[in-house]
Design an enzyme around this catalytic site. Structure first.
Site, PDB file in Angstrom:
ATOM      1  N   LYS A 188      43.862 -17.046  31.980  1.00 57.32           N
ATOM      2  CA  LYS A 188      44.153 -18.445  31.655  1.00 57.32           C
ATOM      3  C   LYS A 188      45.352 -18.929  32.469  1.00 57.32           C
ATOM      4  O   LYS A 188      46.389 -19.338  31.938  1.00 57.32           O
ATOM      5  CB  LYS A 188      44.391 -18.619  30.158  1.00 57.32           C
ATOM      6  CG  LYS A 188      43.207 -18.250  29.296  1.00 57.32           C
ATOM      7  CD  LYS A 188      41.928 -18.925  29.761  1.00 57.32           C
ATOM      8  CE  LYS A 188      41.956 -20.429  29.591  1.00 57.32           C
ATOM      9  NZ  LYS A 188      40.719 -21.073  30.162  1.00 57.32           N
ATOM     10  N   ASP A 228      37.193 -25.013  29.360  1.00 58.64           N
ATOM     11  CA  ASP A 228      37.990 -24.966  30.579  1.00 58.64           C
ATOM     12  C   ASP A 228      37.895 -26.291  31.343  1.00 58.64           C
ATOM     13  O   ASP A 228      38.909 -26.852  31.771  1.00 58.64           O
ATOM     14  CB  ASP A 228      37.516 -23.813  31.468  1.00 58.64           C
ATOM     15  CG  ASP A 228      38.410 -23.589  32.676  1.00 58.64           C
ATOM     16  OD1 ASP A 228      39.538 -23.097  32.481  1.00 58.64           O
ATOM     17  OD2 ASP A 228      37.999 -23.904  33.802  1.00 58.64           O
ATOM     18  N   GLU A 269      41.004 -29.001  31.960  1.00 57.53           N
ATOM     19  CA  GLU A 269      41.372 -29.422  33.306  1.00 57.53           C
ATOM     20  C   GLU A 269      41.337 -30.933  33.462  1.00 57.53           C
ATOM     21  O   GLU A 269      42.221 -31.534  34.078  1.00 57.53           O
ATOM     22  CB  GLU A 269      40.415 -28.789  34.323  1.00 57.53           C
ATOM     23  CG  GLU A 269      40.556 -27.288  34.472  1.00 57.53           C
ATOM     24  CD  GLU A 269      39.417 -26.671  35.264  1.00 57.53           C
ATOM     25  OE1 GLU A 269      39.511 -25.483  35.599  1.00 57.53           O
ATOM     26  OE2 GLU A 269      38.420 -27.376  35.534  1.00 57.53           O
TER      27      GLU A 269
END
Length: 342
Positions: free
Chosen positions: A132, A192, A196
């Site tokens: 991560k 994810d 982002e």
């Protein structure tokens, strides 16, 4: 139910002891995984296309560098460290036919498998180890004796050892030092992409730029705007990283904290959250992936336009000059470093 956290004692690095691990690509994640695994005593080879400018870089680090197909043939575990939109072509040309029974195909992001840009094999293990954090941080933390938390997932367990291999790899790159969490390809990919787009990259950069523009347009010096809206952000995020949001609030002045709790929700309000939900829906239904794949197939015209537009913004000019006054920040400019299958 709280997620199980895997640490060093839960992972057996000897699972990789007699295996050859191929890292396909030597960019951000590729170089970090390769170097960390090598330092952990794992046999690592690098696979790149013949004209790659990263071949000499990888060789300078002491790796055996091969053409991609040859690396896949020689390996027991194949880590595809290439950009999401390039994986399908690389997989079809150089990986697919060489994934014999018992091999393991590994990813650090679930995009290609979840959105089915490749047809995942059934005769090989298909796993994920996703630190991560950016590759350069994965490497830096490892060298400092620390680690970046990681996620693992098993898409296909062909030989019964898929999870053990994922945990071993996570330990080899330093993930178990900080904690490893089990997920699946769908959850990792969608969360994810959401992070982002709406917070970590898109949300922060848009918020910082808007704040900077608001102050400058009101007549304040651009240097003041830069310090208030960009430079001090890291100091605040560091506090949040170390102690959570409540810990950050404890460390700042009461005036700052009142502004946080009273004004912040008026800026990032219900309308912002509604647009976040729209962005999540676009990720979940596959529209974002289709749009991004189409942009790449067209040669990235809009992507390049937006990138160039951002690089020309005044905040970049001001920031470059102000950072030059702080020599301890020199050498941290990662622009120009390879971060792809190149």
């Amino acid at each position: 139910m709280a997620a199980k956290i895997y640490t060093d004692e839960d992972a057996d690095l000897s699972v990789l002891q007699d295996k050859t691990c191929a890292v396909i690509g030597f960019g951000s994640q590729g170089h970090a995984h390769a170097l960390n695994l090598k330092d952990s005593g794992v046999k690592v080879i690098i696979g790149l296309y013949p004209g790659s400018k990263s071949r000499a870089v990888a060789a300078d680090y002491g790796f055996d560098v091969m053409d991609t197909a040859d690396a896949v043939k020689a390996a027991d575990v194949v880590f595809v460290a290439a950009p999401d939109t390039k994986i399908a072509a690389i997989y079809e040309a150089d990986i697919k036919e060489h994934l014999t029974d018992g091999k393991t195909l590994l990813f650090s992001h679930g995009f290609a498998v979840h959105f089915k840009t490749i047809e995942a094999p059934t005769n090989a293990n298909v796993i994920m180890v996703a630190p991560k954090g950016p590759g350069h941080i994965v490497r830096r933390q490892f060298v400092e004796g620390k680690g970046v938390p990681a996620l693992i997932a098993v898409h296909n367990d062909a030989d019964g050892n898929a999870k053990a291999i994922a945990l071993a790899w996570a330990k080899g790159v330093g993930g178990t030092r900080a904690g490893v969490f089990e997920t699946d390809f769908k959850e990792e990919t969608e969360t994810d992409l959401f992070g982002e787009q709406t917070v970590l990259c898109g949300g922060i950069s848009a918020l910082v730029t808007a704040g900077y523009e608001t102050l400058v347009e009101a007549g304040y010096q651009p240097e003041m705007a830069y310090f208030e809206c960009l430079h001090e952000l890291k100091l605040t995020v560091d506090l949040m990283n170390e102690s959570g949001i409540a810990g950050m609030r404890f460390s700042i002045s009461e005036t700052a904290e009142w502004g946080d709790v009273a004004v912040g929700p008026k800026i990032i309000d219900a309308s912002v959250k509604a647009r976040m939900k729209e962005a999540l829906t676009e990720i979940q239904n596959g529209n974002f992936a289709k749009e991004w794949i189409a942009e790449n197939e067209a040669g990235q015209p809009e992507f390049n336009r937006l990138r160039e537009e951002g690089e020309k913004h005044e905040i970049e000019t001001i920031g470059k000059r102000l950072r030059s006054l702080m020599p301890w920040l020199k050498g941290r400019d990662l622009k120009g470093q390879q971060a792809s299958y190149s």
